[in-house]
Design an enzyme around this catalytic site. Structure first.
Site, mmCIF file in Angstrom:
data_model
loop_
_atom_site.group_PDB
_atom_site.id
_atom_site.type_symbol
_atom_site.label_atom_id
_atom_site.label_comp_id
_atom_site.label_asym_id
_atom_site.label_seq_id
_atom_site.Cartn_x
_atom_site.Cartn_y
_atom_site.Cartn_z
ATOM 1 C CE1 TYR A 113 -4.264 1.888 0.271
ATOM 2 C CE2 TYR A 113 -2.835 2.804 2.484
ATOM 3 C CZ TYR A 113 -3.365 2.820 1.382
ATOM 4 O OH TYR A 113 -4.943 3.994 2.414
ATOM 5 C CE LYS A 143 -3.899 4.806 -1.253
ATOM 6 N NZ LYS A 143 -4.808 4.966 -2.588
HETATM 7 P P1 NDP Z 1 -13.346 2.161 1.017
HETATM 8 O O1 NDP Z 1 -13.461 0.549 1.705
HETATM 9 O O2 NDP Z 1 -14.827 2.552 2.222
HETATM 10 O O3 NDP Z 1 -13.497 2.751 -0.173
HETATM 11 C C1 NDP Z 1 -12.809 2.149 -1.264
HETATM 12 C C2 NDP Z 1 -13.914 2.575 -2.566
HETATM 13 O O4 NDP Z 1 -13.388 1.861 -3.548
HETATM 14 C C3 NDP Z 1 -15.284 2.591 -2.640
HETATM 15 O O5 NDP Z 1 -16.940 2.750 -3.443
HETATM 16 C C4 NDP Z 1 -14.968 0.567 -4.173
HETATM 17 O O6 NDP Z 1 -16.324 0.134 -4.928
HETATM 18 C C5 NDP Z 1 -13.838 1.074 -4.294
HETATM 19 N N1 NDP Z 1 -12.852 0.613 -4.921
HETATM 20 C C6 NDP Z 1 -11.767 -0.460 -4.407
HETATM 21 N N2 NDP Z 1 -11.714 -1.290 -5.073
HETATM 22 C C7 NDP Z 1 -12.079 -0.539 -6.450
HETATM 23 C C8 NDP Z 1 -12.128 -1.368 -8.174
HETATM 24 N N3 NDP Z 1 -11.091 -2.510 -7.844
HETATM 25 N N4 NDP Z 1 -12.761 -0.249 -8.638
HETATM 26 C C9 NDP Z 1 -13.486 0.309 -8.482
HETATM 27 N N5 NDP Z 1 -13.058 0.709 -7.678
HETATM 28 C C10 NDP Z 1 -12.833 -0.181 -6.583
HETATM 29 O O7 NDP Z 1 -12.447 2.941 1.494
HETATM 30 P P2 NDP Z 1 -12.123 4.619 2.244
HETATM 31 O O8 NDP Z 1 -13.076 5.440 1.751
HETATM 32 O O9 NDP Z 1 -11.467 4.117 3.348
HETATM 33 O O10 NDP Z 1 -11.018 5.156 0.936
HETATM 34 C C11 NDP Z 1 -10.974 5.714 0.164
HETATM 35 C C12 NDP Z 1 -9.549 6.541 -0.349
HETATM 36 O O11 NDP Z 1 -9.290 6.478 0.618
HETATM 37 C C13 NDP Z 1 -8.570 5.116 -0.952
HETATM 38 O O12 NDP Z 1 -7.748 5.334 -1.831
HETATM 39 C C14 NDP Z 1 -7.644 4.831 0.727
HETATM 40 O O13 NDP Z 1 -6.631 3.857 0.522
HETATM 41 C C15 NDP Z 1 -7.789 6.231 1.043
HETATM 42 N N6 NDP Z 1 -7.674 6.185 1.914
HETATM 43 C C16 NDP Z 1 -8.328 5.896 2.918
HETATM 44 C C17 NDP Z 1 -7.905 5.782 4.872
HETATM 45 C C18 NDP Z 1 -8.266 5.408 5.536
HETATM 46 O O14 NDP Z 1 -8.070 5.197 6.946
HETATM 47 N N7 NDP Z 1 -9.951 5.439 5.935
HETATM 48 C C19 NDP Z 1 -6.283 6.140 5.141
HETATM 49 C C20 NDP Z 1 -5.859 6.841 4.014
HETATM 50 C C21 NDP Z 1 -6.060 6.529 2.657
HETATM 51 P P3 NDP Z 1 -17.935 -0.707 -4.320
HETATM 52 O O15 NDP Z 1 -17.570 -0.295 -3.065
HETATM 53 O O16 NDP Z 1 -18.485 -0.159 -5.028
HETATM 54 O O17 NDP Z 1 -16.882 -2.213 -4.218
#
Ligand code: NDP
Length: 241
Positions: free
Chosen positions: A153, A157
């Site tokens: 990851y 990133k």
């Molecule tokens: P969630 O797991 O809550 O949501 C992930 C989202 O990404 C969902 O909408 C999902 O779609 C979509 N997704 C995942 N895999 C795919 C794929 N292969 N193709 C298309 N869509 C995909 O994650 P967060 O909201 O926590 O994270 C959002 C972003 O923020 C990410 O990039 C994460 O790395 C980053 N982030 C999060 C942190 C945290 O602490 N939460 C910290 C730092 C960064 P669906 O639900 O329809 O499958």
């Protein structure tokens, strides 16, 4: 005409909060989901109640050709986006000696290849609008400073941060800004199983962030006022790094 913004991964979590915030800011919203169509449709209903236009695209960001076909069809029908938020992402954590090839590949393919797969079809149409535009990528504190158990990851990133800065250079004179938001620990499904008590000891603010706090930074970067901010990484992490 109202400007539209695509937010990948906006069925839930941070992406959903960004979509709702940008709708409140007055933009039309193009939602995107992969597996959670019903959740995305609910977000769409909330946005329509805010009197903004909204539609949902569904694709796996790792499927390069499908992503391009879907996006090109959407912009052919509705016109190109003012902004794109590359937010969709996954984590598959493990100590490096135990990390499977599949965990490495899936995290790189979703987070980093996702950057290419989504932005590659959109950049020329955005340039051809001959209007200001915005790209915001969502990286992570792990990409800034590295994190144990997250070699995959952190690599993905950090790659996004490098790609964001390089693309910013290419698009700056076209009035398209390209910036990165790097969240710390944010309360979403992604960190549901994390040992929060331990983690909080390392966060100066002594709490996890809220998705809305990440959305506020994205909202700022999307605004007309942010036209002279490009190639930057804005951290939203309670002082973690
Ligand atoms: P969630 O797991 O809550 O949501 C992930 C989202 O990404 C969902 O909408 C999902 O779609 C979509 N997704 C995942 N895999 C795919 C794929 N292969 N193709 C298309 N869509 C995909 O994650 P967060 O909201 O926590 O994270 C959002 C972003 O923020 C990410 O990039 C994460 O790395 C980053 N982030 C999060 C942190 C945290 O602490 N939460 C910290 C730092 C960064 P669906 O639900 O329809 O499958």
């Amino acid at each position: 005409m109202t400007q539209s913004i695509l937010i990948t991964g906006s069925s839930r979590g941070i992406g959903k909060a960004i979509a709702l915030r940008l709708a409140r800011d007055g933009y039309d919203i193009v939602l995107h989901c992969n597996s959670q169509r019903a959740a995305a449709d609910e977000v769409a209903n909330e946005i329509i109640k805010l009197k903004r236009q909204c539609r949902v695209l569904q694709f796996d960001v790792t499927q390069r050709e499908l992503v391009a076909t879907t996006l090109l069809k959407d912009i052919e029908q509705h016109g190109c986006y003012y902004g794109v938020v590359c937010n969709a992402g996954i984590a598959r954590d493990n100590a490096f000696p135990l990390m499977s090839g599949e965990d490495w590949d899936s995290v790189l393919k979703t987070n980093l290849d996702g950057f290419y797969n989504v932005l590659s079809p959109l950049v020329m149409p955005m340039v051809q609008r001959r209007l200001p535009g915005r790209v915001v990528t969502i990286a992570s504190v792990s990409g800034v400073m590295g994190n144990r158990g997250q070699v995959n990851y952190s690599a993905a990133k950090a790659g996004i941060i490098g790609a964001t800065k390089a693309l910013a250079l290419e698009l700056a004179k076209r009035k398209i800004t390209v910036n990165c938001v790097a969240p710390g620990i944010i309360e979403t499904d992604m960190v549901a199983d994390a040992p929060m008590e331990e983690i909080l000891k390392f966060i100066p603010a002594r709490r996890a962030g809220k998705p809305e706090e990440v959305a506020a930074a994205v909202s700022f970067l999307m605004a007309e006022d942010a036209a002279y901010i490009t190639r930057q990484v804005i951290s939203v992490n309670g002082g973690l790094a």
